[in-house]
Design an enzyme around this catalytic site. Structure first.
Site, PDB file in Angstrom:
ATOM      1  N   GLU A 114       0.887  -1.172   0.000  1.00  0.00           N
ATOM      2  CA  GLU A 114       0.000   0.000   0.000  1.00  0.00           C
ATOM      3  C   GLU A 114       0.921   1.216   0.000  1.00  0.00           C
ATOM      4  O   GLU A 114       1.628   1.453   0.963  1.00  0.00           O
ATOM      5  CB  GLU A 114      -0.901  -0.062   1.230  1.00  0.00           C
ATOM      6  CG  GLU A 114      -2.060   0.889   1.140  1.00  0.00           C
ATOM      7  CD  GLU A 114      -1.875   2.063   2.057  1.00  0.00           C
ATOM      8  OE1 GLU A 114      -1.401   3.120   1.563  1.00  0.00           O
ATOM      9  OE2 GLU A 114      -2.186   1.942   3.242  1.00  0.00           O
ATOM     10  N   CYS A 143      -2.134   8.321   4.134  1.00  0.00           N
ATOM     11  CA  CYS A 143      -2.078   7.897   2.731  1.00  0.00           C
ATOM     12  C   CYS A 143      -3.312   8.370   1.981  1.00  0.00           C
ATOM     13  O   CYS A 143      -3.322   8.397   0.751  1.00  0.00           O
ATOM     14  CB  CYS A 143      -1.931   6.392   2.641  1.00  0.00           C
ATOM     15  SG  CYS A 143      -2.992   5.505   3.751  1.00  0.00           S
TER      16      CYS A 143
HETATM   17  P1  NAP Z   1       9.371   3.939   3.828  1.00  0.00           P
HETATM   18  O1  NAP Z   1      10.640   4.692   3.649  1.00  0.00           O
HETATM   19  O2  NAP Z   1       8.793   3.329   2.616  1.00  0.00           O
HETATM   20  O3  NAP Z   1       9.632   2.826   4.925  1.00  0.00           O
HETATM   21  C1  NAP Z   1       8.660   1.816   5.220  1.00  0.00           C
HETATM   22  C2  NAP Z   1       9.388   0.518   5.548  1.00  0.00           C
HETATM   23  O4  NAP Z   1       9.987  -0.004   4.377  1.00  0.00           O
HETATM   24  C3  NAP Z   1      10.498   0.681   6.556  1.00  0.00           C
HETATM   25  O5  NAP Z   1      10.488  -0.461   7.377  1.00  0.00           O
HETATM   26  C4  NAP Z   1      11.737   0.727   5.701  1.00  0.00           C
HETATM   27  O6  NAP Z   1      12.838   0.197   6.358  1.00  0.00           O
HETATM   28  C5  NAP Z   1      11.375  -0.188   4.557  1.00  0.00           C
HETATM   29  N1  NAP Z   1      12.036   0.182   3.314  1.00  0.00           N
HETATM   30  C6  NAP Z   1      11.992   1.376   2.693  1.00  0.00           C
HETATM   31  N2  NAP Z   1      12.666   1.334   1.541  1.00  0.00           N
HETATM   32  C7  NAP Z   1      13.149   0.083   1.427  1.00  0.00           C
HETATM   33  C8  NAP Z   1      13.919  -0.587   0.451  1.00  0.00           C
HETATM   34  N3  NAP Z   1      14.351   0.030  -0.650  1.00  0.00           N
HETATM   35  N4  NAP Z   1      14.232  -1.870   0.674  1.00  0.00           N
HETATM   36  C9  NAP Z   1      13.817  -2.483   1.791  1.00  0.00           C
HETATM   37  N5  NAP Z   1      13.093  -1.919   2.752  1.00  0.00           N
HETATM   38  C10 NAP Z   1      12.749  -0.641   2.577  1.00  0.00           C
HETATM   39  O7  NAP Z   1       8.251   4.827   4.474  1.00  0.00           O
HETATM   40  P2  NAP Z   1       8.299   5.820   5.740  1.00  0.00           P
HETATM   41  O8  NAP Z   1       9.620   5.779   6.408  1.00  0.00           O
HETATM   42  O9  NAP Z   1       7.136   5.492   6.549  1.00  0.00           O
HETATM   43  O10 NAP Z   1       8.016   7.242   5.143  1.00  0.00           O
HETATM   44  C11 NAP Z   1       8.665   7.742   4.040  1.00  0.00           C
HETATM   45  C12 NAP Z   1       7.640   8.112   2.979  1.00  0.00           C
HETATM   46  O11 NAP Z   1       6.698   7.055   2.782  1.00  0.00           O
HETATM   47  C13 NAP Z   1       6.771   9.294   3.316  1.00  0.00           C
HETATM   48  O12 NAP Z   1       7.382  10.508   3.017  1.00  0.00           O
HETATM   49  C14 NAP Z   1       5.535   9.010   2.475  1.00  0.00           C
HETATM   50  O13 NAP Z   1       5.688   9.465   1.159  1.00  0.00           O
HETATM   51  C15 NAP Z   1       5.404   7.537   2.426  1.00  0.00           C
HETATM   52  N6  NAP Z   1       4.417   6.964   3.347  1.00  0.00           N
HETATM   53  C16 NAP Z   1       3.269   6.468   2.846  1.00  0.00           C
HETATM   54  C17 NAP Z   1       2.354   5.905   3.695  1.00  0.00           C
HETATM   55  C18 NAP Z   1       1.099   5.331   3.225  1.00  0.00           C
HETATM   56  O14 NAP Z   1       0.213   5.223   4.016  1.00  0.00           O
HETATM   57  N7  NAP Z   1       0.997   4.888   2.011  1.00  0.00           N
HETATM   58  C19 NAP Z   1       2.584   5.826   5.050  1.00  0.00           C
HETATM   59  C20 NAP Z   1       3.770   6.321   5.538  1.00  0.00           C
HETATM   60  C21 NAP Z   1       4.677   6.877   4.667  1.00  0.00           C
HETATM   61  P3  NAP Z   1      13.909   1.109   7.113  1.00  0.00           P
HETATM   62  O15 NAP Z   1      13.239   2.361   7.546  1.00  0.00           O
HETATM   63  O16 NAP Z   1      14.346   0.240   8.226  1.00  0.00           O
HETATM   64  O17 NAP Z   1      14.975   1.364   6.118  1.00  0.00           O
END
Ligand code: NAP
Length: 495
Positions: free
Chosen positions: A246, A283
């Protein structure tokens, strides 16, 4: 290393601790794999009891968990109290569904004598648990989309052990909730592998987990970048697995002139509140507001800007998320086709983020793909349109989105005019949920809910991560032909 950080001050507190090693992740997955057959063979009543006990334990620890969540996320006590209630509600809701027999719809076709196609053997269609699920917690819902959130609840309800990857934005809270979950699993007499927990602040932990051979599916809520990277890894394994990602979404909201004629001021108020809710870290936060180029539209946009200006979003979840918001806004500020309506760069640079609103003409929006990307936070673009056809083109340019909101579509049984019909058609084609009133933030946990949508809002548009249908992601259809009575009685899962 992992470290609790006070979201309001950005300062670390307490001692740091190491992330899970590859050997620890492998051990967690091995325990989940060992537990899988026994857990798959539990009755719906046993799994319902587990879910209710988890809800009760989280409820009992409320006084300890909510302040911890508040310090690590800055989301505020009222919101977090409500989110904890949502979390226990959905755990108990899945228990209700299990008790009502909803997990295992069962289709039994008797033998028909004679040769095919008229004749047939006895055919029984069941659904069986997939096996161990890797679950990636989200940053923005520290309870409801985290360790014991909807993904975990739905996988456990389906009879699948879960290996949770904690989100490093609330690592202390995640540990506490995981400890509660492990205790409950033991108290229910279930193998400890039913719930396992790994933690990391680097992408290696998640990658290792998704690559672990015994993992049968992965569920993820987070960024487009992270979700797409992990989906690729899931698909490139020697045995590819389903990846339920998601991702982000820009959630267009179309305000038809008829809606603004009736109710402009209160709609502007609720929309401003929705854009700033949780500092825009939803989201389903509305990111594109579509308004006609007419006097009613001008008044609505001016009112929305004034109401947004008066709001004060709180600190964001992490320095990383705040940095991404600031970079997104900076790009919009410097965009030649945008007219800035609400901005407070100085105050924003000095403290908590200020809301941001800018206006763009439909043609310019449609032509520039960068404007279709989500800016996660209290920011939105007003897109001015001159016709229903332009709205249709805009929705199609956006492509996939979790939600589309349409204000002003006639509510009765009479078909609306051709232009409105075209907008409704386009919205149903690009969104997972189409709203005809209200705002898209706030996703009800119900049987009819669908929280998903065409790519890029999710990697699996046929599935939902909210509501009771979320369980279907972890159940695989199986046809039994001329099966023995005992296996049919057990709905396809041998003891
Ligand atoms: P994220 O960077 O996507 O991280 C979510 C999870 O995925 C974390 O456990 C992270 O691990 C892991 N992860 C991220 N990139 C990865 C990769 N390339 N390979 C393996 N694992 C990976 O999301 P976030 O830290 O929550 O927030 C960053 C951005 O995500 C926000 O600015 C927003 O755009 C988006 N977001 C969207 C939603 C939604 O509801 N759709 C919710 C929250 C955030 P690590 O942190 O341990 O590296």
């Amino acid at each position: 290393m992992l470290q609790s950080i006070d979201a309001r001050t950005g300062q670390p507190y307490g001692e740091p601790w190491p992330e899970s090693t590859p050997a620890q992740i492998d051990a967690a997955v091995a325990q989940a794999a060992t537990a899988a057959d026994a857990f798959a063979a539990t009755s719906a009543a046993e799994r319902a009891a587990l879910l209710r006990a988890l809800a009760d334990a989280v409820q009992a620890a409320r006084a300890e968990l909510v302040p911890l969540a508040d310090r690590e996320t800055g989301l505020g006590l009222p919101r977090l109290e409500g989110e904890l209630d949502r979390t226990t509600f959905q755990l108990r809701g899945f228990a209700d569904v299990l008790e009502a027999g909803g997990a295992h719809p069962f289709l039994d076709e008797d033998t028909v004598a004679g040769a095919p196609p008229a004749g047939r053997p006895r055919m029984t269609r069941v659904r069986i648990p997939l096996g161990p699920v890797a679950m990636f917690s989200a940053s923005n819902f520290p309870f409801a989309f985290s360790v014991l959130g909807g993904d975990t609840a739905s996988a456990l309800a389906a009879g699948c052990p879960v290996v949770v990857k904690a989100h490093p934005a609330h690592p202390g809270l995640s540990r506490q909730v995981a400890a509660i979950a492990s205790k409950v699993v033991a108290a229910q007499g279930l193998p400890e592998g039913v719930f396992r927990f790994v933690e990391g602040g680097s992408i290696e932990v998640g990658v290792h987990l998704v690559q672990a051979p015994a993992i049968a599916a992965a569920a993820f809520t987070g960024s487009f970048k992270g979700g797409v990277a992990l989906a690729k890894i899931a698909g490139e394994r020697p045995r590819p697995i389903p990846f339920y990602g998601e991702l982000g979404s820009i959630n267009p909201l179309v305000a038809l002139p008829a809606a603004l004629e009736k109710d402009s001021a209160s709609l502007a108020q609720s929309l401003a509140g929705s854009i700033c809710l949780g500092s825009g870290q939803f989201c389903t936060s509305p990111g594109v507001i579509v308004v006609w180029k007419d006097a009613g539209g001008d008044a609505f946009v001016a009112d929305l800007a004034a109401k947004l200006q008066a709001l004060a979003p709180h600190a964001m979840l992490t320095g990383g998320i705040r940095g991404a918001f600031d970079r997104g806004i900076a790009a919009w500020r410097g965009h030649g086709q945008l007219t800035v309506l609400v901005d407070d760069a100085e105050a924003s640079a000095a403290g908590t983020p200020r809301p941001f609103l800018a206006e763009v003409q439909a043609g310019d929006f449609i032509a520039d793909h960068r404007l279709h990307e989500e800016v996660f936070g209290s920011a939105a673009l007003v897109v001015r349109v001159g016709s229903a056809d332009e709205v249709v083109a805009l929705l199609k340019a956006i492509g996939g989105t979790l939600t589309a909101t349409l204000w002003g579509v006639p509510a009765g049984v009479e078909l609306p005019d051709e232009g409105t019909l075209g907008i409704v058609r386009a919205a149903t084609q690009v969104a997972g949920r189409v709203l005809f009133s209200g705002v898209p933030t706030g996703v009800a946990v119900t049987a009819a809910q669908h929280h998903g949508g065409p790519y890029p809002s999710t990697t699996a548009p046929f599935t939902t991560s909210v509501g009771y249908a979320a369980m279907e992601r972890f159940l695989r259809p199986l046809a039994l032909q001329d099966a023995p009575g005992w296996l049919v009685a057990r709905e396809g899962v041998p003891v």
